[in-house]
Design an enzyme around this catalytic site. Sequence first.
Site, PDB file in Angstrom:
ATOM      1  N   ARG A   1     -10.804  -4.188   2.785  1.00 57.15           N
ATOM      2  CA  ARG A   1     -11.175  -3.444   1.587  1.00 57.15           C
ATOM      3  C   ARG A   1     -12.571  -3.881   1.172  1.00 57.15           C
ATOM      4  O   ARG A   1     -13.048  -4.942   1.569  1.00 57.15           O
ATOM      5  CB  ARG A   1     -10.183  -3.722   0.455  1.00 57.15           C
ATOM      6  CG  ARG A   1      -8.750  -3.300   0.756  1.00 57.15           C
ATOM      7  CD  ARG A   1      -7.838  -3.658  -0.415  1.00 57.15           C
ATOM      8  NE  ARG A   1      -6.459  -3.203  -0.193  1.00 57.15           N
ATOM      9  CZ  ARG A   1      -5.507  -3.915   0.393  1.00 57.15           C
ATOM     10  NH1 ARG A   1      -5.777  -5.152   0.830  1.00 57.15           N
ATOM     11  NH2 ARG A   1      -4.299  -3.430   0.556  1.00 57.15           N
TER      12      ARG A   1
ATOM     13  N   LYS B   1      -4.797  -7.768  -1.896  1.00 54.19           N
ATOM     14  CA  LYS B   1      -4.002  -6.998  -2.852  1.00 54.19           C
ATOM     15  C   LYS B   1      -2.591  -7.564  -2.893  1.00 54.19           C
ATOM     16  O   LYS B   1      -1.985  -7.825  -1.854  1.00 54.19           O
ATOM     17  CB  LYS B   1      -3.977  -5.528  -2.429  1.00 54.19           C
ATOM     18  CG  LYS B   1      -3.480  -4.591  -3.510  1.00 54.19           C
ATOM     19  CD  LYS B   1      -3.698  -3.153  -3.122  1.00 54.19           C
ATOM     20  CE  LYS B   1      -3.272  -2.218  -4.234  1.00 54.19           C
ATOM     21  NZ  LYS B   1      -3.517  -0.796  -3.873  1.00 54.19           N
TER      22      LYS B   1
ATOM     23  N   HIS C   1     -14.128   3.057   1.249  1.00 57.38           N
ATOM     24  CA  HIS C   1     -12.717   2.965   1.641  1.00 57.38           C
ATOM     25  C   HIS C   1     -12.406   3.854   2.839  1.00 57.38           C
ATOM     26  O   HIS C   1     -11.384   3.644   3.513  1.00 57.38           O
ATOM     27  CB  HIS C   1     -11.828   3.327   0.462  1.00 57.38           C
ATOM     28  CG  HIS C   1     -10.495   2.632   0.480  1.00 57.38           C
ATOM     29  ND1 HIS C   1     -10.369   1.261   0.457  1.00 57.38           N
ATOM     30  CD2 HIS C   1      -9.225   3.119   0.545  1.00 57.38           C
ATOM     31  CE1 HIS C   1      -9.090   0.930   0.487  1.00 57.38           C
ATOM     32  NE2 HIS C   1      -8.375   2.038   0.556  1.00 57.38           N
TER      33      HIS C   1
ATOM     34  N   ARG D   1     -11.895   1.886   5.990  1.00 57.48           N
ATOM     35  CA  ARG D   1     -10.564   1.275   6.150  1.00 57.48           C
ATOM     36  C   ARG D   1      -9.548   2.322   6.612  1.00 57.48           C
ATOM     37  O   ARG D   1      -8.713   2.052   7.486  1.00 57.48           O
ATOM     38  CB  ARG D   1     -10.142   0.627   4.835  1.00 57.48           C
ATOM     39  CG  ARG D   1      -8.745  -0.010   4.840  1.00 57.48           C
ATOM     40  CD  ARG D   1      -8.552  -0.777   3.532  1.00 57.48           C
ATOM     41  NE  ARG D   1      -7.160  -0.959   3.199  1.00 57.48           N
ATOM     42  CZ  ARG D   1      -6.414  -2.000   3.582  1.00 57.48           C
ATOM     43  NH1 ARG D   1      -6.953  -2.944   4.338  1.00 57.48           N
ATOM     44  NH2 ARG D   1      -5.162  -2.102   3.199  1.00 57.48           N
TER      45      ARG D   1
ATOM     46  N   HIS E   1      -0.343  -4.061   4.154  1.00 58.84           N
ATOM     47  CA  HIS E   1       0.543  -3.210   3.367  1.00 58.84           C
ATOM     48  C   HIS E   1       1.917  -3.857   3.249  1.00 58.84           C
ATOM     49  O   HIS E   1       2.480  -4.316   4.241  1.00 58.84           O
ATOM     50  CB  HIS E   1       0.709  -1.843   4.036  1.00 58.84           C
ATOM     51  CG  HIS E   1      -0.497  -0.971   3.922  1.00 58.84           C
ATOM     52  ND1 HIS E   1      -0.725   0.113   4.751  1.00 58.84           N
ATOM     53  CD2 HIS E   1      -1.561  -1.021   3.076  1.00 58.84           C
ATOM     54  CE1 HIS E   1      -1.867   0.693   4.417  1.00 58.84           C
ATOM     55  NE2 HIS E   1      -2.383   0.032   3.407  1.00 58.84           N
TER      56      HIS E   1
ATOM     57  N   TYR F   1      -1.233   7.494   7.517  1.00 62.65           N
ATOM     58  CA  TYR F   1      -2.288   7.696   8.505  1.00 62.65           C
ATOM     59  C   TYR F   1      -1.805   8.481   9.723  1.00 62.65           C
ATOM     60  O   TYR F   1      -2.619   9.017  10.462  1.00 62.65           O
ATOM     61  CB  TYR F   1      -2.875   6.345   8.934  1.00 62.65           C
ATOM     62  CG  TYR F   1      -3.510   5.613   7.783  1.00 62.65           C
ATOM     63  CD1 TYR F   1      -4.657   6.109   7.163  1.00 62.65           C
ATOM     64  CD2 TYR F   1      -2.953   4.445   7.274  1.00 62.65           C
ATOM     65  CE1 TYR F   1      -5.225   5.462   6.080  1.00 62.65           C
ATOM     66  CE2 TYR F   1      -3.513   3.786   6.194  1.00 62.65           C
ATOM     67  CZ  TYR F   1      -4.652   4.304   5.597  1.00 62.65           C
ATOM     68  OH  TYR F   1      -5.210   3.667   4.522  1.00 62.65           O
TER      69      TYR F   1
END
Length: 320
Positions: free
Chosen positions: A138, A163, A269, A272, A295, A304
């Site tokens: 990120r 995150k 972004h 990514r 994630h 994706y």
Amino acid sequence: MDSKPPRLLEQVRHAIRLKHYSLSTEKSYLYWIRFFIRFHQLRHPRDLGNQDIQRFLTFLAVERNVAAGTQNQALNAIVFLYREVLKQPLGDFSNAVRAKKSQRLPSVFSQDEAQRVIAQLAPPYHAMAGLMYGSGLRLMEAVRLRVKDIDFNRETITVRSGKGDKDRQTLLPSPLVDELKAACRKTQLMHRMDRELGHGEVYMPNALARKYPGAAISLPWQYVFPSERLSTDPRSGRTGRHHISKDSVQRAVKRAIREAGIVKKASCHTFRHSFATHLLEVGYDIRTVQELLGHEDVRTTQIYTHVMAKGVSGVRSPLG
């Protein structure tokens, strides 16, 4: 005579810092709590209840038409206020109108487009864009990268406090090795000069400054992409060298996208998004991609599969 107790927002700020939340979270929470109080004509939150919280959340969704993430951010700030500062239990305010969460597919570069954008960038932005596309970082993960987080021997990068406040490892692309070594040497030189001037102390997350005395002035903890200027930490008041501004990276990437002649909606972004999509397209397992991206839920990664070149099922148009 006893001094007056701290004002409410000072109590909030103190509670946030005890929890070691980031400065951006502190600013966000204070903003929404001020907004909440002004919305209720400056009444003290202690005198407000669940219906008042519902009214505020509904106002944000209906009158202000905010995004779901923005409404959640406001709710998180209010919950923090009541639970951590006022110590008041919160009941059910599920009847509030919730902002609709958008279901949009991410914009993705082709490999050629990503390379064209990166080619337009000069150091240090070239390496940072390379990390976002080649390692799946990120923007803020690239900005906050420290010297100790790059393992050139194992060709890995460790993302600290990503995150969800989780660490993870991702790959270090071979084409970036020489450039990142040069960036680390520049950091070392700047750090040496800062030390000679009586500075050289870098921001340390959470309570690590107490746990590791002296680490803040050591090279391993310095940022790989430091700011060109010294600055004063708004919390500690100490002068040091922070990392490069994310705004400057965003501006450089936006300019590079225009200069590369790309008209699709794209940003930092997008690199990514492209990292994940291109790995899936060449056959990497979705769980591996999930781990590299950090994630928590594989369903986040599955989006994706909807933007892969041939789709998740490989369906081709009857036109050809």
